[in-house]
Enzyme design. Structure first.
Site, PDB file in Angstrom:
ATOM      1  CB  CYS A 162      14.574  12.985   4.147  1.00 17.02           C
ATOM      2  SG  CYS A 162      16.035  13.031   5.163  1.00 17.02           S
ATOM      3  CG  HIS A 294      14.417   9.499  -0.545  1.00  9.72           C
ATOM      4  ND1 HIS A 294      13.905  10.757  -0.310  1.00  9.72           N
ATOM      5  CD2 HIS A 294      15.222   9.228   0.508  1.00  9.72           C
ATOM      6  CE1 HIS A 294      14.386  11.215   0.836  1.00  9.72           C
ATOM      7  NE2 HIS A 294      15.187  10.318   1.349  1.00  9.72           N
ATOM      8  CE  LYS A 326      16.812  13.650  -1.686  1.00 13.79           C
ATOM      9  NZ  LYS A 326      15.667  12.922  -2.256  1.00 13.79           N
ATOM     10  CG  HIS A 331      18.644  14.989   0.976  1.00 14.01           C
ATOM     11  ND1 HIS A 331      17.401  15.514   1.231  1.00 14.01           N
ATOM     12  CD2 HIS A 331      18.617  13.720   1.456  1.00 14.01           C
ATOM     13  CE1 HIS A 331      16.659  14.601   1.845  1.00 14.01           C
ATOM     14  NE2 HIS A 331      17.372  13.503   1.987  1.00 14.01           N
ATOM     15  CG  PHE A 390      17.608   9.649   8.700  1.00 14.82           C
ATOM     16  CD1 PHE A 390      17.971   8.714   7.755  1.00 14.82           C
ATOM     17  CD2 PHE A 390      18.588  10.492   9.209  1.00 14.82           C
ATOM     18  CE1 PHE A 390      19.288   8.614   7.312  1.00 14.82           C
ATOM     19  CE2 PHE A 390      19.904  10.406   8.772  1.00 14.82           C
ATOM     20  CZ  PHE A 390      20.251   9.470   7.825  1.00 14.82           C
TER      21      PHE A 390
END
Lengths: 404, 85
Positions: A162, A294, A326, A331, A390
């Site tokens: 991401c 984020h 988002k 996303h 991640f």
């Protein structure tokens, strides 16, 4: 060190087929998330996403090109065309030899893999189309942009889940800042909205069935999106000399690794990325007016991110604005930071802060000004774009209004 | 094997314990099963019993499948087996 500015922006995503339409939708708080439409969608538990609808590949490309381009490459090429046209650059001679393209993607040509696995495993065929490999390779989009625009300098693709786009943007910025390249094309692209692409995420149990509600106490997960964002990064003096329209300046970045967990975020890793980016940009924390979060809408990310912002900004954390777009475009995984950069440009250039839509209930763990549901007019001179992937790979970009 | 023994065996395997060391009253946390382990345990349970467990890692307490303890998971599996039979 050279100064670096953005002189072109382009995108395709669920909110729009170009940058102006996307920013307009962000300003209006439009939700681009809706029912997914593709083969076998009825076999999915999660059936919503920020899917690009009405994108006609056959209108944008020739029949031969369509057979050679995975959807993530198609998005990247259309976004690059917009960005490069806006910049007014023509890559000839010396400029072409030193300029390149760096893109982020997590899945690359995943729908090409999906389609062809279906062909050989489900349908039992023993023959696949000859272009499977050149379509699915993660670097295909960057390669095609280099070919289309005669970019003969450093080009490659980075993949950090991401945070892919922010890592790509950081790398391109560094190349221009160091004087290695006068111009770099950078951003990211993702097209994971196919049966296999969503099924894999479903397994992790972190997707929402109804909406992406970042920072809201009743948030219940992330929603996938797709698309691309591509930008032209140019050395400042060069851009000024040719009278280019400067959208904003990029003044620094930082990349950190949590070295901790393959899915759970770390407050410390996120905080070090934000603090490091400010140090790199030589900007005080209290100058930051807006953070594009984020903000995935998962329980873990949003509270960790807010805690990290509190650590880095102290009292100023309650004065700055932080929103997650988002909630509107979903996303985009490896392409997400690139599309989100548009919200930063809108904040700096137009003085409009994109909202976090779908916000319903305050969460004491996310007690910041998340610009709930409605865009806001505000004068902002410095903005941050956060990406925390991640696997704990983080990249934060600092942007500002161009200084005289 | 009974549903109860099967669930205990699955959780014991996740926790690297002998099934005889898994108390019915234990929480998954007490067994040392983290959030990833919970998601994996649920997947193994779904495969073992051919059921679909409604579980969202963002709302571990909100779903109508209670993962508070070994006992509550067994009860949930028994209910889903009856419902989805």
């Amino acid at each position: 060190m050279k100064r670096v500015v953005i002189t072109g922006a382009g995108t395709v995503n669920a909110l729009g087929m170009n940058a102006p339409d996307t920013m307009s939708a962000m300003r209006d708080g439009i939700c681009g998330i809706g029912p997914l439409e593709f083969r076998d969608v009825e076999r999915l538990t999660i059936q919503i996403g920020g899917q690009v609808k009405g994108f006609d590949a056959h209108h944008a490309f020739s029949r031969h090109q369509v057979s050679l381009y995975d959807r993530f490459t198609q998005f990247a090429l259309v976004a690059a065309a917009e960005a490069i046209a806006q910049s007014g650059l023509d890559f000839t001679e010396e400029l072409s030899h030193r300029s390149g393209v760096i893109l982020g993607t997590a899945g690359g040509g995943i729908s090409t893999s999906d389609d062809n696995y279906r062909t050989v495993y489900e349908e039992g065929k023993n023959r696949v189309h000859p272009f499977v490999v050149p379509k699915l390779m993660n670097s295909a989009a960057a390669s095609h942009i280099s070919m289309e625009y005669n970019l003969k300098g450093p080009s490659f693709t980075v993949s950090t889940a991401c945070a892919s786009s922010n890592h790509a943007i950081a790398q391109a910025f560094e190349m221009v800042r160091s004087g290695m390249a006068p111009v770099m094309i950078a951003g990211g692209s993702e097209s994971m909205l196919c049966f296999g692409g969503v099924k894999a995420w479903e397994g992790l149990r972190v997707l929402s069935r109804d909406a992406c509600r970042p920072f809201s106490a009743n948030r219940n997960g992330m929603v996938q999106g797709e698309g691309a964002g591509i930008f032209v990064f140019e050395e400042y003096e060069r851009a000024r000399a040719r009278g280019a329209d400067i959208l904003c300046e990029i003044s620094g970045y930082a990349m950190t690794s949590d070295a901790a967990d393959i899915v759970m975020p770390s407050k410390e890793g996120a905080a070090r990325a934000m603090a490091g980016a400010l140090t790199d940009a030589r900007i005080n924390a209290d100058e930051v007016g807006y953070i594009n979060a984020h903000g995935t809408g998962t329980m873990a990310n949003d509270k960790t991110e807010c805690a990290a912002v509190m650590d880095v900004f102290g009292e100023h954390a309650r004065r700055l604005m932080i929103s997650s777009t988002k909630s509107m475009h979903g996303h985009l995984i490896g392409g997400t930071g690139a599309v989100e950069l548009l919200a930063c440009i809108m904040a700096l250039r137009d003085g409009v802060i994109a909202p976090t839509i779908g916000y319903q209930e305050p969460d004491p763990d996310c007690a910041l000004d998340v610009v709930p549901n409605q865009a806001r007019k505000a004068k902002v001179t410095v903005a941050l774009s956060n990406a925390f992937a991640f696997g704990g790979m983080n990249a934060v970009i600092v942007l500002r209004t161009p200084q005289a | 094997m009974s549903t109860r023994d099967q669930v205990i065996a699955i959780l014991a395997d996740q926790a690297f314990l002998d099934p005889s060391d898994v108390s019915i009253d234990s929480t998954l946390e007490q067994l040392g099963i983290d959030s990833m382990g919970v998601v994996e345990s649920i997947f193994v349970i779904e495969e073992a019993f051919n059921i679909s467990v409604p579980f969202n890692a963002n709302q571990p307490g909100a779903a109508d499948f209670d993962i508070t303890s070994v006992a509550s998971i067994i009860a949930g599996v028994e209910r889903l087996r009856a419902e989805q039979a």
